[in-house]
Design a protein around this motif. Structure first.
Motif, mmCIF file in Angstrom:
data_model
loop_
_atom_site.group_PDB
_atom_site.id
_atom_site.type_symbol
_atom_site.label_atom_id
_atom_site.label_comp_id
_atom_site.label_asym_id
_atom_site.label_seq_id
_atom_site.Cartn_x
_atom_site.Cartn_y
_atom_site.Cartn_z
ATOM 1 N N LEU A 216 0.232 -8.346 0.719
ATOM 2 C CA LEU A 216 -0.846 -7.360 0.673
ATOM 3 C C LEU A 216 -0.404 -6.013 1.232
ATOM 4 O O LEU A 216 -1.059 -4.997 0.994
ATOM 5 C CB LEU A 216 -2.059 -7.875 1.458
ATOM 6 N N PHE A 217 0.688 -6.009 1.966
ATOM 7 C CA PHE A 217 1.156 -4.789 2.621
ATOM 8 C C PHE A 217 2.461 -4.290 2.013
ATOM 9 O O PHE A 217 3.246 -3.638 2.676
ATOM 10 C CB PHE A 217 1.353 -5.051 4.124
ATOM 11 N N GLU A 218 2.685 -4.600 0.739
ATOM 12 C CA GLU A 218 3.935 -4.211 0.101
ATOM 13 C C GLU A 218 4.047 -2.690 0.005
ATOM 14 O O GLU A 218 3.049 -1.965 -0.075
ATOM 15 C CB GLU A 218 4.040 -4.847 -1.280
ATOM 16 N N ILE A 219 5.284 -2.225 0.011
ATOM 17 C CA ILE A 219 5.583 -0.796 -0.049
ATOM 18 C C ILE A 219 6.111 -0.493 -1.447
ATOM 19 O O ILE A 219 7.079 -1.118 -1.901
ATOM 20 C CB ILE A 219 6.618 -0.407 1.015
ATOM 21 N N THR A 220 5.491 0.435 -2.124
ATOM 22 C CA THR A 220 5.886 0.754 -3.492
ATOM 23 C C THR A 220 7.224 1.473 -3.506
ATOM 24 O O THR A 220 7.673 2.017 -2.489
ATOM 25 C CB THR A 220 4.828 1.630 -4.172
ATOM 26 N N ASN A 221 7.843 1.474 -4.680
ATOM 27 C CA ASN A 221 9.121 2.158 -4.828
ATOM 28 C C ASN A 221 8.975 3.652 -4.580
ATOM 29 O O ASN A 221 9.876 4.296 -4.019
ATOM 30 C CB ASN A 221 9.682 1.905 -6.224
ATOM 31 N N SER A 222 7.835 4.220 -4.966
ATOM 32 C CA SER A 222 7.591 5.643 -4.735
ATOM 33 C C SER A 222 7.522 5.954 -3.242
ATOM 34 O O SER A 222 8.122 6.922 -2.769
ATOM 35 C CB SER A 222 6.293 6.066 -5.428
ATOM 36 N N ASP A 223 6.774 5.123 -2.483
ATOM 37 C CA ASP A 223 6.671 5.347 -1.040
ATOM 38 C C ASP A 223 8.024 5.132 -0.357
ATOM 39 O O ASP A 223 8.378 5.860 0.571
ATOM 40 C CB ASP A 223 5.627 4.406 -0.438
ATOM 41 N N ALA A 224 8.760 4.133 -0.811
ATOM 42 C CA ALA A 224 10.082 3.881 -0.231
ATOM 43 C C ALA A 224 11.028 5.047 -0.494
ATOM 44 O O ALA A 224 11.814 5.439 0.388
ATOM 45 C CB ALA A 224 10.665 2.582 -0.794
#
Length: 531
Positions: free
Chosen positions: A185-193
């Motif tokens: 539920l707390f995954e980090i998107t490629n854009s945010d990374a």
């Protein structure tokens, strides 16, 4: 007959009596307020003093515990678990012993209790320093957990003067951040990374620094004739960057059951494995360099694949300093899955190969290698204020050398070029350690009311001429973020731990539940004392 005149009441005396009564009431109220204020102030002063004394006691106990942990790190190197720390792959082969029966250890060839060939240098989860350990003293218990920084990805690799390597490091950092909490539920998107990686890169290059709020720290190694990278001096500097919040930086724990632990950036990133010796006074160094014909003193950071640029600040006539330590290479015995995953894409290093490597290091070691001898396992008992019986637990397989990766069939069948590039980024040793300390004062054990204080120290372990030496990088700093011991396969580890608890007594179960480096500490739904 004598007539008597009736006595008339003195009105003035009556009025004075009423006034006196009112004054008594007023003075009584004032006296009560004064006394109550004095009592409250005294109680507050007493409570404050008692809390201050408690905090001082906790601080002192953590310092004493730190000395015990530092000694255990020295004993680990002397005892043969990492018998020749700086040999073999380590660029400091001249400072210590060579791996696999090369030159003698720092004390000479004749020293050492074992006969035959020396074991290759390796550090793994089988070492005594790896497991969280309680140190009790009366009503205080300090829990320690040693985490090798060599299991992490060094962000200083983004500052490499090799532009191709720096770009590869940035791509790996993006993959690492994405895989950190993937499929949750707390995954980090490629854009945010990518945003976080760009912020880190700009921070290192000095693009988002200024002289007022984000100045560039001055170092003795600065070269006036050339600009240098703005190397972070502490990992917490990342919290100043856009997109890096506390929920991403620190470990995140949320209720289950079972309790789930999501690692944060602090658990997978480091800046400490790329180090250099103190260059001393710049003027004296330059003078000595000229006198020696250009042989400059000092050493450079980032052994292996250099992160910081060895020759970036070197002047004309100066030799490139030699690398020190293990450097930015990652310990395959202790690295978490996201760190190993980020090194190559799925197409080059499939998940099946990565899982096979992780399964290998979670398998039980052969019976003849177990501490219990031919019988297999041995019950581990640690004596502090009481006997903490950790139950029956066997040693795990480790990669004593990188050649041991060939024992994993999935890895052995990989393309030779991929295997060579993969092993180039790895090591089996560790020389930089973070020591996490948490002191707990249990006010009410049944309701789990407590006072907690967290500290952290970072040290580097090197072999000396006669004995191992530890040099502090971060002496002892206050921490507030959560750090929890990570496991490769949480579901299987939960089942194994439940089975192990049948061999633990009531005291050990309760002590395990109070250890803040285990998920049980954050599990409010289960009570170990009710089992």
């Amino acid at each position: 007959m004598v007539s008597r005149t009736p006595i008339q009441p003195n009105l003035r005396q009556t009025e004075e009596g009423g006034f006196a009564l009112i004054m008594v009431v007023i003075f009584s109220v004032l006296l009560f307020v004064l006394v109550a204020d004095l009592v409250t102030s005294a109680q507050m002063a007493h409570s404050t003093g008692r809390n201050d004394v408690l905090l001082v006691r906790m601080e002192n106990h953590m310092r004493l515990t730190l000395l015990e942990v530092l000694q255990s790190l020295k004993d680990d190197l002397e005892g043969g678990d990492a018998a020749s720390m700086m040999g073999g792959e380590g660029p400091l082969a001249g400072a210590g012993a060579a791996a696999g029966g090369g030159e003698g250890a720092g004390g000479g060839e004749g020293e050492g209790e074992g006969e035959g060939e020396e074991e290759p240098p390796s550090d793994s989860r089988n070492d005594a320093w790896y497991k969280p350990t309680p140190y009790s003293d009366g009503d205080l218990t300090t829990y320690s957990w040693v985490e090798d920084e060599n299991r992490k990805f060094n962000i200083l690799s983004l500052a490499s003067p090799d532009e191709e390597y720096a770009q590869l490091s940035k791509d790996r950092l993006v993959r690492l951040i994405v895989s950190l909490r993937e499929n949750t539920l707390f995954e980090i998107t490629n854009s945010d990374a990518t945003t976080i990686a760009n912020e880190i890169e700009d921070w290192i290059n000095g693009m988002n620094r200024n002289e007022v709020h984000r100045p560039k720290p001055e170092l003795k190694s600065d070269n006036q004739n050339s600009d240098r990278k703005s190397i972070p001096l502490h990992l917490d500097e990342l919290l100043l960057l856009r997109g890096v919040e506390d929920e991403i930086f620190y470990d995140l724990v949320y209720a289950g059951p079972p309790v789930k632990v999501l690692p944060g950036l602090e658990s997978v990133l480091t800046i400490y494995t790329s180090y250099r010796t103190d260059p001393g006074d710049p003027a004296k160094v330059a003078s000595n360099a000229n006198a020696a014909g250009g042989n400059a003193a000092g050493g450079n950071a980032a052994g292996g694949n250099a992160a910081g640029g060895a020759a970036e600040g070197a002047g004309v006539g100066e030799s490139v300093p030699k690398p020190e330590g293990i450097g930015v290479r990652i310990n395959v015995n202790t690295a978490p899955r996201p760190v190993l995953r980020c090194l190559f894409s799925d197409s080059e290093l499939p998940d099946s190969v990565l899982d096979a490597i992780l399964y290998y290091r979670n398998e039980d070691a052969p019976e003849d290698e177990q501490e219990g001898g031919e019988g297999g396992v041995e019950e581990e008992i640690t004596d502090y204020s009481g006997d903490v019986m950790e139950g029956m637990e066997s040693l795990k397989k480790i990669f004593t050398t990188l050649e041991d990766l060939e024992e994993v069939p999935e890895f052995a069948s990989l393309d030779p070029d991929v295997k060579e590039r993969f092993t180039t980024l790895l090591t089996t040793e560790s020389d930089v350690f973070s020591i996490h300390l948490v002191c707990v004062f249990k006010k009410n054990e049944e309701r789990k009311i407590f006072v907690m204080s967290r500290r952290k120290s970072v040290v580097i372990r090197l072999e000396g001429e006669e004995a191992p030496r530890l040099y502090p990088i971060v002496r002892l700093e206050r921490r507030h973020g959560i750090r929890v011991l990570g496991v490769d396969f949480p579901e299987e580890d939960e089942a194994r731990r439940r089975l192990q608890e049948y061999d633990m007594d009531q005291y050990s179960l309760e002590e395990r539940a109070w250890n803040p480096f285990y998920p049980d500490f954050y599990d409010k739904s289960s009570r170990r004392d009710n089992r």
